[in-house]
Write a protein that holds these residues in place. Structure first.
Motif, PDB file in Angstrom:
ATOM      1  N   PHE A 189       0.787  -1.319   0.123  1.00 46.27           N
ATOM      2  CA  PHE A 189       0.072  -0.185  -0.119  1.00 46.27           C
ATOM      3  C   PHE A 189       0.842   1.323  -0.050  1.00 46.27           C
ATOM      4  O   PHE A 189       0.481   2.289  -0.353  1.00 46.27           O
ATOM      5  N   GLN A 190       2.033   1.053   0.672  1.00 36.83           N
ATOM      6  CA  GLN A 190       3.013   2.470   0.390  1.00 36.83           C
ATOM      7  C   GLN A 190       3.382   2.521  -0.989  1.00 36.83           C
ATOM      8  O   GLN A 190       3.250   3.914  -1.531  1.00 36.83           O
ATOM      9  N   THR A 191       3.529   1.263  -1.788  1.00 43.78           N
ATOM     10  CA  THR A 191       4.043   1.604  -3.259  1.00 43.78           C
ATOM     11  C   THR A 191       2.819   2.372  -4.013  1.00 43.78           C
ATOM     12  O   THR A 191       2.930   2.943  -4.711  1.00 43.78           O
ATOM     13  N   TRP A 192       1.603   1.542  -3.860  1.00 39.87           N
ATOM     14  CA  TRP A 192       0.439   2.082  -4.446  1.00 39.87           C
ATOM     15  C   TRP A 192      -0.054   3.556  -3.998  1.00 39.87           C
ATOM     16  O   TRP A 192       0.058   4.408  -5.014  1.00 39.87           O
ATOM     17  N   SER A 193       0.083   3.981  -2.770  1.00 38.47           N
ATOM     18  CA  SER A 193      -0.180   5.267  -2.446  1.00 38.47           C
ATOM     19  C   SER A 193       0.996   6.250  -3.123  1.00 38.47           C
ATOM     20  O   SER A 193       0.543   7.182  -3.598  1.00 38.47           O
ATOM     21  N   ASP A 194       2.250   5.860  -3.215  1.00 44.88           N
ATOM     22  CA  ASP A 194       3.163   6.871  -3.826  1.00 44.88           C
ATOM     23  C   ASP A 194       3.118   6.867  -5.271  1.00 44.88           C
ATOM     24  O   ASP A 194       3.277   7.963  -5.983  1.00 44.88           O
ATOM     25  N   MET A 195       2.505   5.922  -6.045  1.00 41.29           N
ATOM     26  CA  MET A 195       2.241   5.943  -7.316  1.00 41.29           C
ATOM     27  C   MET A 195       1.136   6.896  -7.613  1.00 41.29           C
ATOM     28  O   MET A 195       1.031   7.690  -8.404  1.00 41.29           O
ATOM     29  N   LEU A 196       0.079   6.698  -6.782  1.00 42.17           N
ATOM     30  CA  LEU A 196      -1.268   7.587  -6.925  1.00 42.17           C
ATOM     31  C   LEU A 196      -0.853   8.912  -6.537  1.00 42.17           C
ATOM     32  O   LEU A 196      -1.284  10.136  -7.092  1.00 42.17           O
ATOM     33  N   GLY A 197      -0.082   9.222  -5.524  1.00 44.54           N
ATOM     34  CA  GLY A 197       0.809  10.678  -5.282  1.00 44.54           C
ATOM     35  C   GLY A 197       1.197  11.201  -6.565  1.00 44.54           C
ATOM     36  O   GLY A 197       0.968  12.085  -6.821  1.00 44.54           O
ATOM     37  N   ASP A 198       2.146  10.462  -7.376  1.00 46.55           N
ATOM     38  CA  ASP A 198       2.592  10.985  -8.393  1.00 46.55           C
ATOM     39  C   ASP A 198       1.742  11.247  -9.646  1.00 46.55           C
ATOM     40  O   ASP A 198       1.799  12.385 -10.205  1.00 46.55           O
TER      41      ASP A 198
END
Length: 306
Positions: A189-198
């Protein structure tokens, strides 16, 4: 007098040619629009494929969902578009689905990486060989036409994921199942939330180049599409672990809904209107769902850390 028939034919051909060109300008974009709108819906239901009352092997739902996502992009009517440099590759006139597929691929790459590095690995245990190969295959240049082609490598990645599933079901088991530890799920979820932040940053920033507007839109939508199905897959994988935590189950459902809505927004033309202007701002509309999903992913991480 001998030139009169030729002149007459010329007078007829000119308006006919003009009509054909006008029809092409009007019809071709509509065909592309409705064709992509139909393609954007993946005919794969995680909960129908893996009913909650049926046993599963930990890891098979996540891998099978990833296979379905990539197979749909490779086997669609126009196939893998980013390396089709003549018609509709990235930066060309019909590049919407190419940019969407690049977003899907990036989400798949990062999800498979976390599956390999964290969800199926504990401490000094070796990596699962099929996941290592799948991760490598999906990292091939998506715009490469041959030697090796993008499609060929991505299909090899799918085969390695299928081999991973087969190994989960073999006796003795030869593939590494998901370890069901919250700390590893937090990494996903850290990875996914970072991608959505980008994606949020790209959608929110002002673009001087109008052509970049829809590129950002469809690339972010590719993230949403892949994550929509993978969030559901994770929810099914961890179903029994979350039975005593209904708030996490609710958050999973809400994240999936927000991403699902983001994944199917398909305006005829992506507009970037002003807040008080006459025209819509489709980038901000998409960003609303992206931001909602991202914020609720933060809440999931907080609940998993308790």
């Amino acid at each position: 007098m001998a030139n009169e028939p030729s002149a007459a034919r010329g007078n007829i051909l000119l308006p006919v040619t003009a009509i054909v060109l006008v029809l092409c300008v009007l019809v071709v974009p509509l065909l592309l629009h409705f064709g992509q709108k139909r393609h954007d819906v993946l005919p794969f239901d995680v909960y129908a494929r893996f009913p909650s009352d049926q046993p599963i092997v930990s890891g098979e739902v996540f891998a099978a969902t990833t296979i379905a996502i990539m197979s749909h992009e490779l086997n669609g009517f126009t196939g893998w578009r980013p390396n089709d440099f003549v018609l509709w590759g990235p930066r060309l006139w019909a590049d919407n689905n190419a940019n969407r597929q690049l977003g899907i691929l990036q989400a798949v790459r990062e999800s498979v990486r976390v599956l390999k590095d964290h969800l199926t690995k504990v401490s000094s245990n070796e990596f699962d060989r099929n996941l290592v190969d799948a991760d490598s295959d999906f990292r091939n240049d998506p715009e490469r036409l041959w030697l090796p082609s993008a499609e060929g490598k991505f299909r090899a990645g799918i085969k390695h994921l299928q081999a991973y599933i087969d190994g989960l079901k073999s006796d003795p088991q030869t593939s590494r199942p998901i370890n069901q530890r919250n700390i590893e799920l937090i990494r996903l979820f850290q990875t996914w939330s970072d991608m959505l932040g980008d994606a949020h940053a790209n959608l929110y920033r002002a673009r001087e180049n109008w052509w970049q507007t829809d590129d950002d839109f469809y690339h972010a939508q590719g993230f949403a599409h892949a994550m929509h199905y993978l969030v559901q897959a994770v929810g099914r994988e961890y179903q029994h672990e979350f039975e005593t935590k209904p708030i996490i189950r609710t958050l999973f459902d809400e994240v999936a809904v927000a991403l699902g809505r983001a994944a199917v927004i398909k305006p005829l033309v992506v507009l970037n209107g002003r807040p008080a202007g006459l025209f819509a701002n489709h980038r901000r509309n998409l960003d609303a769902y992206i931001t909602e999903a991202r914020q609720k992913m933060y809440s999931i991480r907080e609940e998993l850390e308790k």
